[in-house]
Write an enzyme that holds these catalytic residues in place. Sequence first.
Site, mmCIF file in Angstrom:
data_model
loop_
_atom_site.group_PDB
_atom_site.id
_atom_site.type_symbol
_atom_site.label_atom_id
_atom_site.label_comp_id
_atom_site.label_asym_id
_atom_site.label_seq_id
_atom_site.Cartn_x
_atom_site.Cartn_y
_atom_site.Cartn_z
ATOM 1 N N HIS A 1 42.405 25.914 42.433
ATOM 2 C CA HIS A 1 41.001 26.308 42.314
ATOM 3 C C HIS A 1 40.220 25.173 41.647
ATOM 4 O O HIS A 1 40.666 24.632 40.634
ATOM 5 C CB HIS A 1 40.850 27.530 41.400
ATOM 6 N N HIS B 1 47.755 26.768 46.039
ATOM 7 C CA HIS B 1 46.352 26.345 46.118
ATOM 8 C C HIS B 1 45.848 26.029 44.729
ATOM 9 O O HIS B 1 46.298 26.614 43.745
ATOM 10 C CB HIS B 1 45.476 27.421 46.769
HETATM 11 P P1 5GP Z 1 44.797 33.391 43.436
HETATM 12 O O1 5GP Z 1 44.444 34.720 42.819
HETATM 13 O O2 5GP Z 1 45.990 33.518 44.343
HETATM 14 O O3 5GP Z 1 44.925 32.274 42.451
HETATM 15 O O4 5GP Z 1 43.539 32.993 44.332
HETATM 16 C C1 5GP Z 1 43.361 33.409 45.628
HETATM 17 C C2 5GP Z 1 41.935 33.145 46.000
HETATM 18 O O5 5GP Z 1 41.813 33.210 47.393
HETATM 19 C C3 5GP Z 1 40.934 34.142 45.408
HETATM 20 O O6 5GP Z 1 40.002 33.456 44.582
HETATM 21 C C4 5GP Z 1 40.266 34.749 46.644
HETATM 22 O O7 5GP Z 1 38.887 34.969 46.478
HETATM 23 C C5 5GP Z 1 40.546 33.715 47.719
HETATM 24 N N1 5GP Z 1 40.630 34.256 49.055
HETATM 25 C C6 5GP Z 1 41.343 35.341 49.452
HETATM 26 N N2 5GP Z 1 41.195 35.533 50.781
HETATM 27 C C7 5GP Z 1 40.385 34.536 51.234
HETATM 28 C C8 5GP Z 1 39.879 34.206 52.525
HETATM 29 O O8 5GP Z 1 40.134 34.863 53.534
HETATM 30 N N3 5GP Z 1 39.070 33.114 52.603
HETATM 31 C C9 5GP Z 1 38.770 32.352 51.507
HETATM 32 N N4 5GP Z 1 37.975 31.312 51.692
HETATM 33 N N5 5GP Z 1 39.240 32.650 50.274
HETATM 34 C C10 5GP Z 1 40.032 33.728 50.142
#
Ligand code: 5GP
Length: 139
Positions: free
Chosen positions: A100, A98
Amino acid sequence: MEDIFCRIIKGEIPSTKIYEDDDVLAILDISQTTKGHTLVIPKLHYDNFLSCPQEVMHKVMDVAQRIGQAEISLLHARGVNILTNVNEAAGQSVMHFHVHVIPRYNGGEGFQITMKGQDTSGMDLPRLAMDISKAMKKE
Ligand code: 5GP
């Protein structure tokens, strides 16, 4: 076990959708680090940016660019951070690729990237550059 984004894509868990096509889904991040914080996600599962096929990665980045542009024009963000974490060591918590898109408004937000330089006098930078260059996969 399926990750949370696979379940969101299948519609098993609700999300706030911004954009969807056959390959890509963009939703508001549940944490809203800043207003408009968005996640752009390929519908097929790839663990991260590095393991995602180039064609899919391009589609994801195209949507990320367009959302960044919209956040500047609509939300009057003064800037945008576009970032993707690869592996736990880099802060990845959901192991489904993903990107951001994080609008920036006034600098006093709960999000900051600080890059502290280090002493490079003991490093052979031309050699390092050459080694990385050689290790790059051919297209
Ligand atoms: P990472 O830390 O893997 O780069 O980012 C994961 C992101 O996913 C985090 O910013 C977190 O807030 C988001 N996230 C986790 N669970 C959910 C969810 O159930 N729904 C949404 N919309 N975002 C989520």
